[in-house]
Design a protein around this motif. Structure first.
Motif, PDB file in Angstrom:
ATOM      1  N   VAL A  98     -93.248 -41.017 -15.594  1.00  0.00           N
ATOM      2  CA  VAL A  98     -91.885 -40.504 -15.742  1.00  0.00           C
ATOM      3  C   VAL A  98     -91.967 -39.016 -15.422  1.00  0.00           C
ATOM      4  CG1 VAL A  98     -90.330 -39.718 -17.595  1.00  0.00           C
ATOM      5  CG2 VAL A  98     -90.921 -42.142 -17.443  1.00  0.00           C
ATOM      6  N   CYS A  99     -90.880 -38.452 -14.875  1.00  0.00           N
ATOM      7  CA  CYS A  99     -90.810 -37.000 -14.710  1.00  0.00           C
ATOM      8  C   CYS A  99     -89.568 -36.500 -15.456  1.00  0.00           C
ATOM      9  CB  CYS A  99     -90.707 -36.605 -13.238  1.00  0.00           C
ATOM     10  SG  CYS A  99     -92.118 -37.158 -12.242  1.00  0.00           S
ATOM     11  N   ALA A 100     -89.722 -35.456 -16.257  1.00  0.00           N
ATOM     12  CA  ALA A 100     -88.597 -34.937 -17.036  1.00  0.00           C
ATOM     13  C   ALA A 100     -88.636 -33.408 -17.021  1.00  0.00           C
ATOM     14  CB  ALA A 100     -88.683 -35.458 -18.468  1.00  0.00           C
ATOM     15  N   HIS A 101     -87.495 -32.796 -17.253  1.00  0.00           N
ATOM     16  CA  HIS A 101     -87.398 -31.328 -17.302  1.00  0.00           C
ATOM     17  C   HIS A 101     -87.597 -30.822 -18.735  1.00  0.00           C
ATOM     18  CE1 HIS A 101     -85.607 -30.921 -13.222  1.00  0.00           C
ATOM     19  NE2 HIS A 101     -85.040 -32.086 -13.498  1.00  0.00           N
ATOM     20  N   HIS A 102     -88.201 -29.644 -18.860  1.00  0.00           N
ATOM     21  CA  HIS A 102     -88.300 -29.037 -20.199  1.00  0.00           C
ATOM     22  C   HIS A 102     -87.598 -27.684 -20.277  1.00  0.00           C
ATOM     23  CE1 HIS A 102     -92.051 -27.527 -18.140  1.00  0.00           C
ATOM     24  NE2 HIS A 102     -91.624 -26.397 -18.663  1.00  0.00           N
ATOM     25  N   ASP A 103     -86.910 -27.275 -19.193  1.00  0.00           N
ATOM     26  CA  ASP A 103     -86.226 -25.975 -19.260  1.00  0.00           C
ATOM     27  C   ASP A 103     -84.739 -26.088 -18.902  1.00  0.00           C
ATOM     28  OD1 ASP A 103     -86.472 -26.401 -16.539  1.00  0.00           O
ATOM     29  OD2 ASP A 103     -87.289 -24.420 -16.076  1.00  0.00           O
ATOM     30  N   ARG A 104     -84.168 -27.221 -19.239  1.00  0.00           N
ATOM     31  CA  ARG A 104     -82.724 -27.401 -19.012  1.00  0.00           C
ATOM     32  C   ARG A 104     -82.080 -27.828 -20.332  1.00  0.00           C
ATOM     33  NH1 ARG A 104     -81.668 -30.498 -13.430  1.00  0.00           N
ATOM     34  NH2 ARG A 104     -81.556 -32.255 -14.889  1.00  0.00           N
ATOM     35  N   ARG A 105     -81.930 -26.866 -21.221  1.00  0.00           N
ATOM     36  CA  ARG A 105     -81.379 -27.121 -22.560  1.00  0.00           C
ATOM     37  C   ARG A 105     -79.857 -26.978 -22.508  1.00  0.00           C
ATOM     38  NH1 ARG A 105     -84.931 -23.107 -22.615  1.00  0.00           N
ATOM     39  NH2 ARG A 105     -83.196 -21.714 -23.119  1.00  0.00           N
ATOM     40  N   THR A 147     -93.057 -20.860 -22.901  1.00  0.00           N
ATOM     41  CA  THR A 147     -92.696 -20.244 -24.179  1.00  0.00           C
ATOM     42  C   THR A 147     -92.869 -21.268 -25.304  1.00  0.00           C
ATOM     43  OG1 THR A 147     -90.410 -20.981 -23.976  1.00  0.00           O
ATOM     44  CG2 THR A 147     -90.944 -18.835 -23.004  1.00  0.00           C
ATOM     45  N   GLU A 148     -92.664 -20.814 -26.531  1.00  0.00           N
ATOM     46  CA  GLU A 148     -92.726 -21.739 -27.675  1.00  0.00           C
ATOM     47  C   GLU A 148     -91.683 -22.843 -27.536  1.00  0.00           C
ATOM     48  OE1 GLU A 148     -92.761 -19.998 -31.625  1.00  0.00           O
ATOM     49  OE2 GLU A 148     -94.098 -18.413 -30.895  1.00  0.00           O
ATOM     50  N   MET A 149     -90.496 -22.466 -27.045  1.00  0.00           N
ATOM     51  CA  MET A 149     -89.432 -23.464 -26.838  1.00  0.00           C
ATOM     52  C   MET A 149     -89.876 -24.488 -25.795  1.00  0.00           C
ATOM     53  SD  MET A 149     -86.447 -24.663 -27.491  1.00  0.00           S
ATOM     54  CE  MET A 149     -85.321 -23.477 -28.240  1.00  0.00           C
ATOM     55  N   ASP A 150     -90.484 -23.994 -24.705  1.00  0.00           N
ATOM     56  CA  ASP A 150     -91.018 -24.921 -23.687  1.00  0.00           C
ATOM     57  C   ASP A 150     -92.026 -25.872 -24.320  1.00  0.00           C
ATOM     58  OD1 ASP A 150     -89.559 -23.655 -21.665  1.00  0.00           O
ATOM     59  OD2 ASP A 150     -91.204 -22.310 -21.138  1.00  0.00           O
ATOM     60  N   ASP A 151     -92.909 -25.325 -25.179  1.00  0.00           N
ATOM     61  CA  ASP A 151     -93.934 -26.162 -25.820  1.00  0.00           C
ATOM     62  C   ASP A 151     -93.291 -27.299 -26.617  1.00  0.00           C
ATOM     63  OD1 ASP A 151     -95.953 -24.623 -24.768  1.00  0.00           O
ATOM     64  OD2 ASP A 151     -96.199 -23.382 -26.565  1.00  0.00           O
ATOM     65  N   ILE A 152     -92.225 -26.959 -27.346  1.00  0.00           N
ATOM     66  CA  ILE A 152     -91.529 -27.975 -28.155  1.00  0.00           C
ATOM     67  C   ILE A 152     -90.954 -29.071 -27.245  1.00  0.00           C
ATOM     68  CG2 ILE A 152     -89.474 -28.366 -29.590  1.00  0.00           C
ATOM     69  CD1 ILE A 152     -89.979 -25.497 -30.740  1.00  0.00           C
ATOM     70  N   LEU A 153     -90.317 -28.648 -26.159  1.00  0.00           N
ATOM     71  CA  LEU A 153     -89.645 -29.626 -25.298  1.00  0.00           C
ATOM     72  C   LEU A 153     -90.647 -30.414 -24.453  1.00  0.00           C
ATOM     73  CD1 LEU A 153     -86.516 -27.525 -24.376  1.00  0.00           C
ATOM     74  CD2 LEU A 153     -86.693 -29.370 -26.035  1.00  0.00           C
TER      75      LEU A 153
END
Lengths: 230, 230
Positions: A98-105, A147-153
């Motif tokens: 699967v491919c997913a984004h982690h910087d589109r909140r 970033t920490e937020m990126d790590d969470i996502l």
């Protein structure tokens, strides 16, 4: 494809003239074992004189190549960071599940899953086994660092590797209803102790070479097989 | 353009059939005061059933529209967050001076400025004065919210407003060597006390309406003028 010259030579592909001359991407095509193989690169940014990276060039070149060549399968090949918590080591080759984004909140109901994307890849059990690859989720963002937020996502995405293009290419392939997977060779450990940039630059050359070696093997495997046989 | 129907009716534009049927964007065209006006929308995501937002759909629709229609000027119209520290208030219309990214951190020499992008807009002194708009830097990211890191990079970009598409559209316009500016109506205050999503949803309807009112005024102004007269 980063540094695609050896690959283009190995597959004996010929450069096609672009129907969109203002775009930087380059497209190459040829017959390989009875199948048409097309390679598209993002090209260089004319103003900044660096390779085009990230979701925008990735989506544009995928859009262009799919529209021009109507392929049976799209493979996004490149380098990536790997999560050692998911068993990744430097030099490993991963195939996406699967491919997913982690910087589109986009914290609005309905837009949260859109932002993540979560674009499926075709099953590649036989390919992964035969070539001794690993497989997992590719999480995509437009930054080399995190970033920490990126790590969470990225953790929410259950990511095994982190790159800067795969989910955008997967998005376009899904739109066009073309089977897709990503092939990513690990240059650095995302959840390790070393700064990404340092480790990335140290291993980029080796990983790019390893990718040049693995792509023809993947093409050999997929040519002549049905999607359901991958 | 979000919720473009009133605009399409006001300008009496006709829907063109897409040459890329798999893409979601919609393209409309017509004669307006002796000039050809084209409106392209990002359309809806078929799987998630929400409007397509962010840099990837923005770049794709710009790429498609520029390639198909070879325009003399590209305007990216939409809503945005505004910085009160830069004099922005809800409902304000801003014209871009520059569009830059704040979520593409690539800490490798040469790639830092590429990541920011910093795509120029054409000067619009007369337009801004006549229509009593404000002007400033538009900073673009793929998230509706903003982290501390985003805040740092948006400040580095000297941003007056924050959106999710402008820099990607500006990038494609710059590639194609087409004059460009963005028109953004403020829905929420980025450096204010209220959560972005709440304020955004509260003001989106009013801002979208205000945008529908302002776009024809901008088109009236630009038609029949040279780029150097804007």
């Amino acid at each position: 494809v980063h540094g695609a010259r050896p690959l283009l030579d190995a597959l004996q592909l010929t450069k096609l003239s672009s129907t969109v001359p203002f775009a930087a991407f380059e497209i190459y095509q040829g017959d390989y074992k009875g199948k048409t193989v097309t390679v598209v690169t993002n090209g260089k940014d004319a103003r900044f004189n660096v390779d085009n990276v990230g979701t925008t060039p990735g989506a544009l070149s995928a859009f262009y190549a799919i529209h021009e060549t109507q392929p049976d399968l799209v493979i996004n090949a490149g380098t990536a960071g790997g999560f050692k918590s998911k068993g990744a080591a430097i030099g490993d080759a991963f195939i996406s599940t699967v491919c997913a984004h982690h910087d589109r909140r986009i914290p609005i109901p309905g837009f949260v899953p859109y932002g993540k994307g979560t674009h499926p890849s075709v099953p590649t059990k036989n390919l992964v086994e035969l070539l001794s690859f690993k497989s997992g989720v590719v999480t995509t963002g437009n930054s080399l660092d995190h970033t920490e937020m990126d790590d969470i996502l990225m953790a929410e995405n259950d990511a095994s590797v982190k790159d800067m293009e795969a989910a955008a290419v997967a998005y376009v392939a899904e739109l066009a209803n073309v089977p897709f997977f990503a092939l990513k060779v690990v240059t650095d450990i995302v959840d390790g102790d070393r700064p990404t940039t340092e480790e990335f630059l140290e291993n980029l050359g080796t990983a790019a070479k390893s990718l040049q070696d693995k792509i023809p093997k993947v093409i050999d495997f997929v040519t002549g097989r049905l999607i359901s046989e991958l």
